[in-house]
Write a protein that holds these residues in place. Sequence first.
Motif, PDB file in Angstrom:
ATOM      1  N   LYS A   1       4.479   8.260 -11.626  1.00 30.54           N
ATOM      2  CA  LYS A   1       5.449   7.683 -12.546  1.00 30.54           C
ATOM      3  C   LYS A   1       5.395   6.160 -12.424  1.00 30.54           C
ATOM      4  CE  LYS A   1       8.510  11.522 -11.300  1.00 30.54           C
ATOM      5  NZ  LYS A   1       9.850  11.880 -10.747  1.00 30.54           N
ATOM      6  N   PRO A   2       5.826   5.455 -13.460  1.00 32.31           N
ATOM      7  CA  PRO A   2       5.849   3.988 -13.355  1.00 32.31           C
ATOM      8  C   PRO A   2       6.648   3.501 -12.143  1.00 32.31           C
ATOM      9  CG  PRO A   2       6.113   4.644 -15.632  1.00 32.31           C
ATOM     10  CD  PRO A   2       6.152   5.909 -14.826  1.00 32.31           C
ATOM     11  N   GLU A   3       7.672   4.215 -11.763  1.00 32.17           N
ATOM     12  CA  GLU A   3       8.467   3.801 -10.601  1.00 32.17           C
ATOM     13  C   GLU A   3       7.750   4.018  -9.270  1.00 32.17           C
ATOM     14  OE1 GLU A   3       9.391   5.877 -13.090  1.00 32.17           O
ATOM     15  OE2 GLU A   3      10.708   7.484 -12.332  1.00 32.17           O
ATOM     16  N   ASP A   4       6.575   4.628  -9.288  1.00 35.53           N
ATOM     17  CA  ASP A   4       5.748   4.734  -8.087  1.00 35.53           C
ATOM     18  C   ASP A   4       4.933   3.458  -7.858  1.00 35.53           C
ATOM     19  OD1 ASP A   4       5.113   8.146  -8.956  1.00 35.53           O
ATOM     20  OD2 ASP A   4       6.459   7.428  -7.385  1.00 35.53           O
ATOM     21  N   THR A   5       4.982   2.529  -8.787  1.00 40.00           N
ATOM     22  CA  THR A   5       4.253   1.277  -8.641  1.00 40.00           C
ATOM     23  C   THR A   5       4.756   0.501  -7.425  1.00 40.00           C
ATOM     24  OG1 THR A   5       3.774   1.083 -11.002  1.00 40.00           O
ATOM     25  CG2 THR A   5       3.766  -0.957  -9.722  1.00 40.00           C
ATOM     26  N   ALA A   6       3.847   0.167  -6.530  1.00 40.08           N
ATOM     27  CA  ALA A   6       4.206  -0.510  -5.281  1.00 40.08           C
ATOM     28  C   ALA A   6       2.934  -0.783  -4.486  1.00 40.08           C
ATOM     29  CB  ALA A   6       5.149   0.352  -4.449  1.00 40.08           C
ATOM     30  N   VAL A   7       3.090  -1.527  -3.401  1.00 39.22           N
ATOM     31  CA  VAL A   7       2.040  -1.629  -2.397  1.00 39.22           C
ATOM     32  C   VAL A   7       2.276  -0.506  -1.382  1.00 39.22           C
ATOM     33  CG1 VAL A   7       0.939  -3.054  -0.632  1.00 39.22           C
ATOM     34  CG2 VAL A   7       1.852  -4.114  -2.716  1.00 39.22           C
TER      35      VAL A   7
ATOM     36  N   SER B   1       3.844   2.575  20.413  1.00 42.18           N
ATOM     37  CA  SER B   1       2.999   1.523  19.850  1.00 42.18           C
ATOM     38  C   SER B   1       2.942   1.734  18.345  1.00 42.18           C
ATOM     39  CB  SER B   1       1.593   1.605  20.449  1.00 42.18           C
ATOM     40  OG  SER B   1       1.644   1.391  21.846  1.00 42.18           O
ATOM     41  N   ASN B   2       3.018   0.648  17.611  1.00 41.97           N
ATOM     42  CA  ASN B   2       3.238   0.719  16.171  1.00 41.97           C
ATOM     43  C   ASN B   2       2.251  -0.205  15.470  1.00 41.97           C
ATOM     44  OD1 ASN B   2       4.575   1.467  13.839  1.00 41.97           O
ATOM     45  ND2 ASN B   2       6.189  -0.043  14.077  1.00 41.97           N
ATOM     46  N   TYR B   3       1.482   0.327  14.521  1.00 39.08           N
ATOM     47  CA  TYR B   3       0.473  -0.468  13.820  1.00 39.08           C
ATOM     48  C   TYR B   3       0.581  -0.242  12.321  1.00 39.08           C
ATOM     49  CZ  TYR B   3      -1.441  -0.392  18.552  1.00 39.08           C
ATOM     50  OH  TYR B   3      -1.606  -0.494  19.904  1.00 39.08           O
ATOM     51  N   TRP B   4       0.278  -1.306  11.552  1.00 38.05           N
ATOM     52  CA  TRP B   4       0.326  -1.255  10.089  1.00 38.05           C
ATOM     53  C   TRP B   4      -1.017  -1.652   9.499  1.00 38.05           C
ATOM     54  CZ3 TRP B   4       4.451   0.468   7.311  1.00 38.05           C
ATOM     55  CH2 TRP B   4       5.684   0.566   7.971  1.00 38.05           C
ATOM     56  N   GLY B   5      -1.324  -1.065   8.353  1.00 39.76           N
ATOM     57  CA  GLY B   5      -2.451  -1.522   7.573  1.00 39.76           C
ATOM     58  C   GLY B   5      -2.023  -2.673   6.676  1.00 39.76           C
ATOM     59  N   GLN B   6      -2.989  -3.178   5.910  1.00 43.63           N
ATOM     60  CA  GLN B   6      -2.739  -4.347   5.067  1.00 43.63           C
ATOM     61  C   GLN B   6      -2.161  -3.976   3.706  1.00 43.63           C
ATOM     62  OE1 GLN B   6      -5.611  -2.815   5.215  1.00 43.63           O
ATOM     63  NE2 GLN B   6      -6.249  -2.705   3.060  1.00 43.63           N
ATOM     64  N   GLY B   7      -2.223  -2.704   3.355  1.00 45.89           N
ATOM     65  CA  GLY B   7      -1.654  -2.233   2.096  1.00 45.89           C
ATOM     66  C   GLY B   7      -2.674  -2.122   0.984  1.00 45.89           C
ATOM     67  N   THR B   8      -2.372  -1.252   0.035  1.00 44.81           N
ATOM     68  CA  THR B   8      -3.198  -1.103  -1.170  1.00 44.81           C
ATOM     69  C   THR B   8      -2.259  -0.963  -2.367  1.00 44.81           C
ATOM     70  OG1 THR B   8      -5.022   0.162  -2.178  1.00 44.81           O
ATOM     71  CG2 THR B   8      -3.405   1.432  -0.925  1.00 44.81           C
ATOM     72  N   GLN B   9      -2.581  -1.663  -3.434  1.00 43.71           N
ATOM     73  CA  GLN B   9      -1.709  -1.722  -4.608  1.00 43.71           C
ATOM     74  C   GLN B   9      -1.914  -0.488  -5.481  1.00 43.71           C
ATOM     75  OE1 GLN B   9       0.632  -4.206  -5.708  1.00 43.71           O
ATOM     76  NE2 GLN B   9       1.120  -2.630  -7.232  1.00 43.71           N
ATOM     77  N   VAL B  10      -0.819   0.130  -5.860  1.00 49.20           N
ATOM     78  CA  VAL B  10      -0.828   1.225  -6.841  1.00 49.20           C
ATOM     79  C   VAL B  10       0.033   0.780  -8.022  1.00 49.20           C
ATOM     80  CG1 VAL B  10      -0.097   3.587  -7.320  1.00 49.20           C
ATOM     81  CG2 VAL B  10      -1.190   3.033  -5.127  1.00 49.20           C
ATOM     82  N   THR B  11      -0.567   0.825  -9.210  1.00 51.64           N
ATOM     83  CA  THR B  11       0.145   0.457 -10.421  1.00 51.64           C
ATOM     84  C   THR B  11       0.069   1.620 -11.395  1.00 51.64           C
ATOM     85  OG1 THR B  11      -0.412  -1.878 -10.098  1.00 51.64           O
ATOM     86  CG2 THR B  11       0.342  -1.210 -12.288  1.00 51.64           C
ATOM     87  N   VAL B  12       1.227   2.083 -11.844  1.00 57.36           N
ATOM     88  CA  VAL B  12       1.292   3.204 -12.774  1.00 57.36           C
ATOM     89  C   VAL B  12       1.825   2.680 -14.104  1.00 57.36           C
ATOM     90  CG1 VAL B  12       2.153   5.527 -13.199  1.00 57.36           C
ATOM     91  CG2 VAL B  12       1.750   4.749 -10.844  1.00 57.36           C
ATOM     92  N   SER B  13       1.016   2.787 -15.144  1.00 54.45           N
ATOM     93  CA  SER B  13       1.414   2.289 -16.460  1.00 54.45           C
ATOM     94  C   SER B  13       2.072   3.413 -17.260  1.00 54.45           C
ATOM     95  CB  SER B  13       0.199   1.750 -17.205  1.00 54.45           C
ATOM     96  OG  SER B  13      -0.735   2.790 -17.441  1.00 54.45           O
ATOM     97  N   SER B  14       3.000   3.004 -18.107  1.00 59.43           N
ATOM     98  CA  SER B  14       3.725   4.002 -18.921  1.00 59.43           C
ATOM     99  C   SER B  14       3.021   4.264 -20.231  1.00 59.43           C
ATOM    100  CB  SER B  14       5.143   3.521 -19.162  1.00 59.43           C
ATOM    101  OG  SER B  14       5.122   2.263 -19.803  1.00 59.43           O
TER     102      SER B  14
END
Length: 117
Positions: A87-93, A104-117
Amino acid sequence: EVQLVESGGGLVQAGGSLRLSCVVSGDTVIDYAIGWYRQAPGKEREELSCIVTSDGTTYYADSVKGRFTVGSDNANNTVYLEMSSLKPEDTAVYYCNALSKFLSNYWGQGTQVTVSS
């Protein structure tokens, strides 16, 4: 040093699907619980799903339950997030996170997801 690298994001139409990957290096993924999070502009980071890779236990937030599926390929130190009915509201990093039993806690750099309507 443990590193996480996400991939698989992109632009997709509403109703479509994407598969995100999180590759863990520097340690074995089976020693961690791997979580998927997202952050949209102006909003707080939201936990979506988690998998305990040692036994396959999973968790889903209500916002994605029934649409997203988390899985792991322990032999390749990779965790996946299959996303469908987007859904468009799923758009986020989208980010993956690794949490060990020693907290111990680790994070990735993220990947962009864009959902167009």
